[in-house]
Design an enzyme around this catalytic site. Structure first.
Site, mmCIF file in Angstrom:
data_model
loop_
_atom_site.group_PDB
_atom_site.id
_atom_site.type_symbol
_atom_site.label_atom_id
_atom_site.label_comp_id
_atom_site.label_asym_id
_atom_site.label_seq_id
_atom_site.Cartn_x
_atom_site.Cartn_y
_atom_site.Cartn_z
ATOM 1 N N ARG A 70 0.810 -1.221 0.000
ATOM 2 C CA ARG A 70 0.000 0.000 0.000
ATOM 3 C C ARG A 70 0.842 1.270 0.000
ATOM 4 N NH1 ARG A 70 -3.462 -2.112 4.773
ATOM 5 N NH2 ARG A 70 -2.424 -4.112 4.536
ATOM 6 N N GLU A 107 1.088 -7.506 13.025
ATOM 7 C CA GLU A 107 -0.079 -7.737 13.881
ATOM 8 C C GLU A 107 -0.633 -9.138 13.618
ATOM 9 O OE1 GLU A 107 -3.179 -4.952 12.938
ATOM 10 O OE2 GLU A 107 -4.370 -5.457 14.691
HETATM 11 O O1 LIG Z 1 3.057 -1.324 11.827
HETATM 12 P P1 LIG Z 1 2.960 -2.780 11.480
HETATM 13 O O2 LIG Z 1 2.423 -3.609 12.605
HETATM 14 O O3 LIG Z 1 4.259 -3.326 10.972
HETATM 15 O O4 LIG Z 1 1.881 -2.960 10.313
HETATM 16 C C1 LIG Z 1 1.725 -2.066 9.246
HETATM 17 C C2 LIG Z 1 1.885 -2.755 7.913
HETATM 18 O O5 LIG Z 1 0.857 -3.747 7.746
HETATM 19 C C3 LIG Z 1 0.213 -3.527 6.500
HETATM 20 O O6 LIG Z 1 0.815 -4.214 5.451
HETATM 21 P P2 LIG Z 1 0.765 -5.791 5.294
HETATM 22 O O7 LIG Z 1 1.983 -6.373 5.928
HETATM 23 O O8 LIG Z 1 -0.559 -6.296 5.750
HETATM 24 O O9 LIG Z 1 0.994 -6.013 3.755
HETATM 25 P P3 LIG Z 1 0.203 -5.597 2.416
HETATM 26 O O10 LIG Z 1 0.265 -4.081 2.303
HETATM 27 O O11 LIG Z 1 1.034 -6.252 1.371
HETATM 28 O O12 LIG Z 1 -1.187 -6.106 2.507
HETATM 29 C C4 LIG Z 1 0.332 -2.053 6.274
HETATM 30 O O13 LIG Z 1 0.152 -1.694 4.921
HETATM 31 C C5 LIG Z 1 1.710 -1.769 6.791
HETATM 32 O O14 LIG Z 1 2.711 -1.985 5.801
HETATM 33 N N1 LIG Z 2 -5.758 -3.249 11.219
HETATM 34 C C1 LIG Z 2 -5.096 -3.125 10.083
HETATM 35 N N2 LIG Z 2 -5.707 -2.643 8.975
HETATM 36 C C2 LIG Z 2 -5.030 -2.522 7.801
HETATM 37 N N3 LIG Z 2 -3.754 -2.836 7.658
HETATM 38 C C3 LIG Z 2 -3.105 -3.315 8.736
HETATM 39 N N4 LIG Z 2 -1.828 -3.697 8.922
HETATM 40 C C4 LIG Z 2 -1.688 -4.094 10.197
HETATM 41 N N5 LIG Z 2 -2.827 -3.971 10.871
HETATM 42 C C5 LIG Z 2 -3.738 -3.480 9.988
#
Ligand SMILES: O=P(O)(O)OC[C@H]1O[C@H](OP(=O)(O)OP(=O)(O)O)[C@H](O)[C@@H]1O
Ligand SMILES: Nc1ncnc2[nH]cnc12
Length: 194
Positions: A70, A107
């Site tokens: 993202r 998370e």
């Molecule tokens: O602060 P944190 O606990 O590290 O979490 C935040 C990260 O989690 C989500 O990505 P995700 O790893 O779900 O990957 P994606 O964007 O590929 O779906 C979000 O876009 C951040 O990159």
């Molecule tokens: N609650 C949440 N929503 C979207 N992206 C996430 N990445 C980690 N936690 C998330």
């Protein structure tokens, strides 16, 4: 961290209303903050980019590092507008060239970020962009990658901060764990969910 929020700008509320919250995705108990609904609204999307561009255009940033996936939505338009190069920080085995990597906890699981060797150079001034900070683990991995090659991470920029996890961040910070602020890099975010 509230001192780092872009306060008082009327555009923030408009952006916030476009974020969709999906309960129990990708697994039970997670309140998923969906920014795809911001992208459906050209004004909210533009306002999001503009707020960051206004903040960073005079900060001599030479590289915007976007976190997969993202951070790839918000990072490139910011990089173009401020005249910086864009470097993707990718999930495992996606980059074809020589890479360095950092592992981190999420998370909802574990992951790893990779960066092309040579894309960022010593002396680059970096901005790290992502949609959301939860625990800060992902941003920390990004900061470590950039600092390992000699870049200065000027700031991290996210659209959303999760309030319930912010408490965890503060706790972790107090205990001296390696979260974003422990890395010594300031963070800015536009909106957190009430
Ligand atoms: O602060 P944190 O606990 O590290 O979490 C935040 C990260 O989690 C989500 O990505 P995700 O790893 O779900 O990957 P994606 O964007 O590929 O779906 C979000 O876009 C951040 O990159
Ligand atoms: N609650 C949440 N929503 C979207 N992206 C996430 N990445 C980690 N936690 C998330």
């Amino acid at each position: 961290m509230s001192e780092n929020k872009i306060e008082e700008d009327p555009r923030i509320n408009g952006i916030k209303t476009k974020i969709r919250v999906v309960p129990d995705f990708p697994k039970k108990g997670i309140m998923f903050q969906d920014i795809t609904t911001v992208l459906l609204d050209p004004k909210a999307f533009k306002d999001t980019i503009d707020l960051f561009v206004e903040r960073y255009r005079d900060k001599n940033i030479s590289v915007v590092a976007g976190i997969e996936a993202r951070g790839f939505l918000f990072g490139p338009p910011i990089a173009l507008a401020i005249g910086a190069k864009f470097v993707p920080l990718r999930k495992p085995k996606k980059l074809p060239g020589e890479t360095i990597f950092e592992e981190y906890e999420l998370e909802y699981g574990n992951d790893r970020l990779e960066m092309h060797v040579g894309a960022v150079e010593a002396g680059d001034r970096a901005l790290v962009v992502d949609d959301l900070i939860a625990t800060g683990g992902t941003l920390c991995a990004a900061i470590n990658l950039l600092e390992r090659v000699g870049a200065e991470v000027v700031e991290c920029a996210c659209v959303i901060e999760l309030p319930e996890l912010k408490v965890c961040c503060r706790k972790a910070e107090a205990q001296g764990e390696a979260i974003v602020h422990a890395c010594g890099v300031p963070m800015i975010y536009l909106s957190y969910m009430d």
